[in-house]
Design a protein around this motif. Structure first.
Motif, mmCIF file in Angstrom:
data_model
loop_
_atom_site.group_PDB
_atom_site.id
_atom_site.type_symbol
_atom_site.label_atom_id
_atom_site.label_comp_id
_atom_site.label_asym_id
_atom_site.label_seq_id
_atom_site.Cartn_x
_atom_site.Cartn_y
_atom_site.Cartn_z
ATOM 1 N N ARG A 2 0.851 -1.178 0.000
ATOM 2 C CA ARG A 2 0.000 0.000 0.000
ATOM 3 C C ARG A 2 0.897 1.240 0.000
ATOM 4 N NH1 ARG A 2 0.672 -1.426 5.247
ATOM 5 N NH2 ARG A 2 1.401 0.284 6.586
ATOM 6 N N ASP A 4 1.710 4.723 1.867
ATOM 7 C CA ASP A 4 1.551 5.554 3.057
ATOM 8 C C ASP A 4 1.956 6.968 2.675
ATOM 9 O OD1 ASP A 4 0.784 3.462 4.800
ATOM 10 O OD2 ASP A 4 2.880 2.893 5.114
ATOM 11 N N ILE A 6 3.446 10.406 3.320
ATOM 12 C CA ILE A 6 4.389 11.014 4.257
ATOM 13 C C ILE A 6 4.198 12.530 4.280
ATOM 14 C CG2 ILE A 6 6.807 11.198 4.950
ATOM 15 C CD1 ILE A 6 5.615 8.336 4.945
ATOM 16 N N ASP A 27 -5.069 4.002 -1.297
ATOM 17 C CA ASP A 27 -4.338 2.825 -0.837
ATOM 18 C C ASP A 27 -3.280 2.341 -1.826
ATOM 19 O OD1 ASP A 27 -4.052 1.066 1.354
ATOM 20 O OD2 ASP A 27 -5.038 -0.528 0.232
ATOM 21 N N GLU A 205 10.443 4.474 -1.551
ATOM 22 C CA GLU A 205 9.769 5.766 -1.457
ATOM 23 C C GLU A 205 9.573 6.359 -2.843
ATOM 24 O OE1 GLU A 205 11.781 8.221 1.404
ATOM 25 O OE2 GLU A 205 10.978 7.035 3.056
ATOM 26 N N LEU A 271 5.418 9.604 -0.974
ATOM 27 C CA LEU A 271 4.759 8.380 -0.519
ATOM 28 C C LEU A 271 5.799 7.337 -0.153
ATOM 29 C CD1 LEU A 271 2.139 8.087 -3.417
ATOM 30 C CD2 LEU A 271 1.740 9.072 -1.149
ATOM 31 N N ARG A 272 5.459 6.502 0.812
ATOM 32 C CA ARG A 272 6.286 5.340 1.146
ATOM 33 C C ARG A 272 5.464 4.082 0.944
ATOM 34 N NH1 ARG A 272 8.015 6.515 6.353
ATOM 35 N NH2 ARG A 272 9.739 7.683 5.417
ATOM 36 N N GLY A 274 4.231 0.629 1.960
ATOM 37 C CA GLY A 274 4.129 -0.200 3.153
ATOM 38 C C GLY A 274 3.778 -1.634 2.793
#
Length: 275
Positions: A2, A4, A6, A27, A205, A271-272, A274
């Motif tokens: 997904r 995440d 940041i 997501d 990332e 974005l990272r 996950g």
């Protein structure tokens, strides 16, 4: 996997003029949109400028779009924009140059890979946990063309577009009329769309940028791709935005870095991935 979120950041090129950029994430999907500066007064889609209208509509559509491969999502988005324009249009366009257009880059997680699709010159960077940085989106060919065009019109004065009615605007309108523009528009087409698939893993990332923010790499040579991602990881987006604007205000006449506007709208989405 997904996404995440940041950090995200979006700056208007001028505080008194609405920002035509948009960005969003859900997501498994992230996107940035850069509405192309209107070359005439509002009126085609009501009192709002066409660039902001299109960017808003496209971002809202992506926020609620059914999950699908990136190419299918892009095609569905283009058709949706054509439908919404038909509903919103207040009159016939003065010329094809008045039709709203935008650049777009979207990134979708699909299994262990990142699927990207784009129209126009938004850019992205994927930084893997190994330290490798992968460029996403088109290389800055269009920005190079724009720089050459700005140089050819420098005698008319650079630094702003909005509110003008002169040779600069007439020339820019002409570029919008040319066939083969690779953009998100309101005619239902995705001609020239490009696609990319890159392996990814949790911890990687992603930085998605409109060209106003990507100028740090593509125009001003303040960073290369790896150094920019390192700066994002170390300091976040806000110091980079300050540096971007400092470079531009230090060259307000647009002579060192030849461009039509002193500052463009600038948007970045960090974005990272996950697990």
């Amino acid at each position: 996997m997904r996404f995440d979120l940041i950090q995200s950041l979006s700056l208007a090129g001028e505080a008194g003029i609405p920002n035509d950029d948009r960005a969003g994430a859900r997501d498994t999907l992230g996107w940035v949109i850069d509405g192309a500066t209107d070359l005439g007064p509002p009126g085609l889609v009501g009192s709002r400028g066409g660039a902001a209208w299109l960017a808003d509509e496209a971002s809202a559509a992506l926020a609620h779009a059914a999950d699908a491969p990136a190419g299918e999502m892009l095609a569905a988005l283009a058709m949706r924009m054509a439908e919404r324009f038909a509903e919103a249009r207040a009159r016939e366009p003065v010329g094809r140059w008045e039709l709203p257009i935008a650049a777009l880059l979207l990134a979708r997680l699909a299994g262990d890979a990142l699927e990207c699709a784009w129209l126009g010159d938004c850019a992205g960077l994927l930084r893997r946990t190994t330290g490798e940085v992968v460029r996403l989106g088109r290389l800055p060919v269009e920005r190079d063309r724009e720089t050459e065009l700005a140089k050819s019109l420098a005698s008319h004065g650079l630094g702003t577009i909005k509110g003008r009615d002169d040779a600069v605007i007439e020339t820019l309108r002409g570029t919008r009329e040319r066939p083969g523009l690779v953009v998100l528009g309101v005619e239902g087409a995705t001609d020239g769309a490009e696609y990319q698939r890159a392996a990814c893993a949790p911890g990687d990332e992603l930085l998605l940028m409109t060209d106003g923010f990507a100028a740090l790499v593509d125009s001003y040579d303040a960073y290369d791709a790896a150094a920019l991602m390192a700066a994002v990881a170390r300091d976040g987006l806000a110091p980079l935005a300050l540096q971007l604007r400092a470079i531009e205000t230090g060259d307000a006449a647009c002579t060192r870095f030849v461009r039509f506007k002193t500052s463009d709208d600038a948007t970045a989405l960090w974005l990272r991935i996950g697990g």
